[in-house]
Scaffold this active site. Sequence first.
Site, PDB file in Angstrom:
ATOM      1  N   TRP A 321       6.231  10.114  44.762  1.00 46.85           N
ATOM      2  CA  TRP A 321       6.062  11.566  45.073  1.00 46.85           C
ATOM      3  C   TRP A 321       7.591  11.257  46.365  1.00 46.85           C
ATOM      4  O   TRP A 321       8.006  12.400  46.978  1.00 46.85           O
ATOM      5  CB  TRP A 321       5.338  11.099  47.213  1.00 46.85           C
ATOM      6  CG  TRP A 321       5.590   9.386  47.585  1.00 46.85           C
ATOM      7  CD1 TRP A 321       5.859   8.441  46.984  1.00 46.85           C
ATOM      8  CD2 TRP A 321       5.441   9.496  49.256  1.00 46.85           C
ATOM      9  NE1 TRP A 321       5.688   7.594  48.196  1.00 46.85           N
ATOM     10  CE2 TRP A 321       5.531   8.282  49.385  1.00 46.85           C
ATOM     11  CE3 TRP A 321       4.719  10.280  49.921  1.00 46.85           C
ATOM     12  CZ2 TRP A 321       5.674   6.909  50.261  1.00 46.85           C
ATOM     13  CZ3 TRP A 321       5.159   9.587  51.563  1.00 46.85           C
ATOM     14  CH2 TRP A 321       5.510   8.452  51.947  1.00 46.85           C
ATOM     15  N   ASP A 322       8.258  10.093  45.984  1.00 48.56           N
ATOM     16  CA  ASP A 322       9.605   9.975  46.311  1.00 48.56           C
ATOM     17  C   ASP A 322      10.242  11.691  46.143  1.00 48.56           C
ATOM     18  O   ASP A 322      11.460  11.915  47.226  1.00 48.56           O
ATOM     19  CB  ASP A 322      10.761   8.927  45.260  1.00 48.56           C
ATOM     20  CG  ASP A 322       9.191   7.999  45.435  1.00 48.56           C
ATOM     21  OD1 ASP A 322       8.767   7.603  45.855  1.00 48.56           O
ATOM     22  OD2 ASP A 322      10.799   6.770  44.988  1.00 48.56           O
ATOM     23  N   GLU A 463       1.051   0.365  51.204  1.00 49.21           N
ATOM     24  CA  GLU A 463       0.567   0.090  50.568  1.00 49.21           C
ATOM     25  C   GLU A 463      -0.311  -1.323  50.573  1.00 49.21           C
ATOM     26  O   GLU A 463      -1.198  -1.985  49.813  1.00 49.21           O
ATOM     27  CB  GLU A 463       0.877   0.211  48.860  1.00 49.21           C
ATOM     28  CG  GLU A 463       1.749   1.197  48.061  1.00 49.21           C
ATOM     29  CD  GLU A 463       2.419   1.437  47.050  1.00 49.21           C
ATOM     30  OE1 GLU A 463       3.115   0.357  47.121  1.00 49.21           O
ATOM     31  OE2 GLU A 463       3.006   2.426  46.292  1.00 49.21           O
ATOM     32  N   LYS A 574       3.959  -2.225  55.396  1.00 49.47           N
ATOM     33  CA  LYS A 574       4.633  -2.079  53.615  1.00 49.47           C
ATOM     34  C   LYS A 574       5.791  -1.771  54.228  1.00 49.47           C
ATOM     35  O   LYS A 574       7.257  -2.055  54.353  1.00 49.47           O
ATOM     36  CB  LYS A 574       4.164  -1.794  52.332  1.00 49.47           C
ATOM     37  CG  LYS A 574       5.929  -2.141  51.611  1.00 49.47           C
ATOM     38  CD  LYS A 574       4.693  -1.777  50.162  1.00 49.47           C
ATOM     39  CE  LYS A 574       6.478  -1.889  49.240  1.00 49.47           C
ATOM     40  NZ  LYS A 574       5.681  -1.231  47.663  1.00 49.47           N
ATOM     41  N   GLN A 575       5.652   0.005  54.727  1.00 51.84           N
ATOM     42  CA  GLN A 575       6.053   0.925  54.810  1.00 51.84           C
ATOM     43  C   GLN A 575       5.775   2.108  55.972  1.00 51.84           C
ATOM     44  O   GLN A 575       5.144   1.825  56.494  1.00 51.84           O
ATOM     45  CB  GLN A 575       7.467   1.686  53.746  1.00 51.84           C
ATOM     46  CG  GLN A 575       5.870   1.839  53.492  1.00 51.84           C
ATOM     47  CD  GLN A 575       5.616   3.113  51.842  1.00 51.84           C
ATOM     48  OE1 GLN A 575       5.493   1.654  51.242  1.00 51.84           O
ATOM     49  NE2 GLN A 575       6.493   3.513  50.667  1.00 51.84           N
TER      50      GLN A 575
HETATM   51  C1  BGC Z   1       6.832   2.405  47.387  1.00 57.07           C
HETATM   52  C2  BGC Z   1       6.214   3.674  46.846  1.00 57.07           C
HETATM   53  C3  BGC Z   1       7.119   4.104  45.893  1.00 57.07           C
HETATM   54  C4  BGC Z   1       7.536   3.120  45.250  1.00 57.07           C
HETATM   55  C5  BGC Z   1       8.263   4.069  44.414  1.00 57.07           C
HETATM   56  C6  BGC Z   1       7.000   1.405  46.172  1.00 57.07           C
HETATM   57  O1  BGC Z   1       7.252  -0.054  46.524  1.00 57.07           O
HETATM   58  O2  BGC Z   1       5.801   1.725  47.919  1.00 57.07           O
HETATM   59  O3  BGC Z   1       6.515   3.877  48.451  1.00 57.07           O
HETATM   60  O4  BGC Z   1       6.266   5.260  45.941  1.00 57.07           O
HETATM   61  O5  BGC Z   1       7.955   1.775  45.274  1.00 57.07           O
HETATM   62  O6  BGC Z   1       9.267   4.451  45.014  1.00 57.07           O
END
Ligand code: BGC
Length: 721
Positions: A321-322, A463, A574-575
């Site tokens: 999704w980036d 996540e 996490k984010q």
């Molecule tokens: C993140 C995801 C991201 C992926 C690739 C993961 O660590 O949690 O949101 O899409 O890395 O960058």
Amino acid sequence: MNTWLLQKEGFDPKDAASDGNRFLCANGYMGLRGVPEEAGSALFPAVTLAGVYDQYQDKWREPVNAPNGLFVRTYFNGQAMTAEDGSPRAHTTALDYRHGIYSRKTDFAAACIASRRFVSMASPHLLADEYQISFRQDGEMTLEAGISCDLWDINGPHLFDYHFQTGETLTASCVTGQKKIAVAAAQCVQADFDAEESVRQDETGVFRVFRRRVRPGETLTLRVFAAVYTSLDTVDPADAARDCCRQAKAAGFSDCLRAHAESWEKIWALSEITLEGDEEAALALHASQYHLNCVAPRHARNMSIPARGLSGQTYKGAIFWDSEMFFFPMFVYTQPEIARSLLRYRIETLDGARRKAAEYGYRGAFYAWESQEGGEEGCTNFNVVDVFTHRPVRTYFRDKQIHISADIAYALRSWYEITGDRTLLREGGAKVILECARFYLSRANGRLDSERVDFADVIGPDEYHERVTNSFFTNEMIRHCLESALLLKEIFADQPAWFAELLKELDYEKDWALLSVLRDRISPPQERNGVIAQFDGYFGLEDCSLDTVRSRLRDPREYWGGDHGVAGVTQIIKQADVIALMALLPERFTDQQVAANWGYYEPRTEHGSSLSACMYALTACRIGRLDEAWELFMKTAQIDVLGGGKQWAGEIYIGGTHPASNGGAWMIAALGFAGLRMRAGKLSVNPRLPRQITRLSFPVATGGKRCRIDISHDGAAISQL
Ligand code: BGC
């Protein structure tokens, strides 16, 4: 300070993985890691190809690294002059961000090696290197320049049946193991010295060998031209690669370099953000824009960008999704054709998404979490290896991170809202939105007649908390996706026959009626004092500090998420998650709501993903927390200057460049600090300039025309270019 130059003194093999990323050269077709020419596989050299994947045995499918045609190694009196074990007295590595030129200088007792090289932005298959040795001592030199097949692979090998051809041009041809894609690398050289020449070939590759006696004060220059083609590009990749390097040799190194540099100048004219007031920040912004621009698929119309760019095989070279959330914005505002290519990739991989939905018993389009060619899912059910037991851990990114389809629909709608262009929707985009919406209808599992529809067993952007119910981010993105599907009818109000035909083709009549039903019944979030729960039950989790959670780690590489992870039972995330949603759909929230949620979630966020800081920075701009916005901007923009970011998830190496942060840096500067907004080709700005910046100036593309935005503490101006 030169804000276009990254320079490093000294050489430490321990930094090779990180420096290979920081000093990367790439052109969208391939990436060449920033290690010295002579590097063997221990230093992780790689020419990583975009969109060419292979699986070896039952290991993870990953992108293919091509044979390296820029390999050069020099021996003096039989002793290899290598940065790693040739005991250099000094070593400098540099990357010129403006023109995408890597250079190195290594000083040995007997001689000094200096080179500069590039991956051509003007000619997608071409790489070139100018390699110079200046001798201080009398002795015998042996120089080997060739195509190295001693490749670094994470889950390889991927290339088999090597066949070498020699002559004026060297060629290494091979095929991938799984799909037998032919890969060919060719190399030719131009030497400004005489030497006794021969050819050596073995399992490590094919090399020209130059031998001669050298004297102090003598400087020898070798110019190397290399090319890579695969059978995905042409029927005879070896022939095409040979032609490409012969033509480059005929044009000469300087001309090739000039064409390459001019291409970069054009890219900067379209996209450069000039930041004044802080040189470290200006350098970081140049680095970010360089790294995102250099991996853009300029040679194709339907490709996207892997989450680690072209810096190697990490994250399986997959599209996440980036692409839609972090790469798309810079491109849609500066180089819309690239943004269109990212979306076309999704349009053309719709069938892959339909197959994935069907695999789980759903209808519509469930896009791959880690998408490879044809939309094939690269994400496995065991995406992390536990550092204690060394066992694969069951992770749920693949099956539960269902927001991915809504994220893609969001970008398609943004394309239309920003550019005012409907053709992309007509050419498959509308179909994707409808199929994504249909997936959510079927994921709601016939519960549409109840008052509230919960989406259970999902994972949001954070996540670390798996299999939750009513992830606020997920629910709101689903709602947005359903609204976008409904909006299509209005967008195509003047083409009712075409739209009716589309619904018919998709057999959508029944589903159409359900879109608004589901939209209105998605469960509302739990709330406390104006703070929205990230998911149902979130506030009931242990509320402890980030330091407390960190202190519970028994191994620094330990995975924080999942059943046994230290974060899962706590409110540490996490984010950006709730805040990411507030950044993506700002008009749905008041400043007070954003402020309350920012204040609650930021201290509870690990920022363990490079996608996190950008979302917090964007929302910080909105609520006037400019000091924090500045700090988060620097964290985002400097990531590939400093070589930071998380390197491990459990035992899995996840290092590489960080295009999401690179795009994030553009987003913070343009959308956050300048407050840029475009609706149907109409621009507006709403500056929130941190005190560290005195001026911000950048171009924007609007419907075939271009504008320049100028922001300072005295005001803002928009001028036509
Ligand atoms: C993140 C995801 C991201 C992926 C690739 C993961 O660590 O949690 O949101 O899409 O890395 O960058």
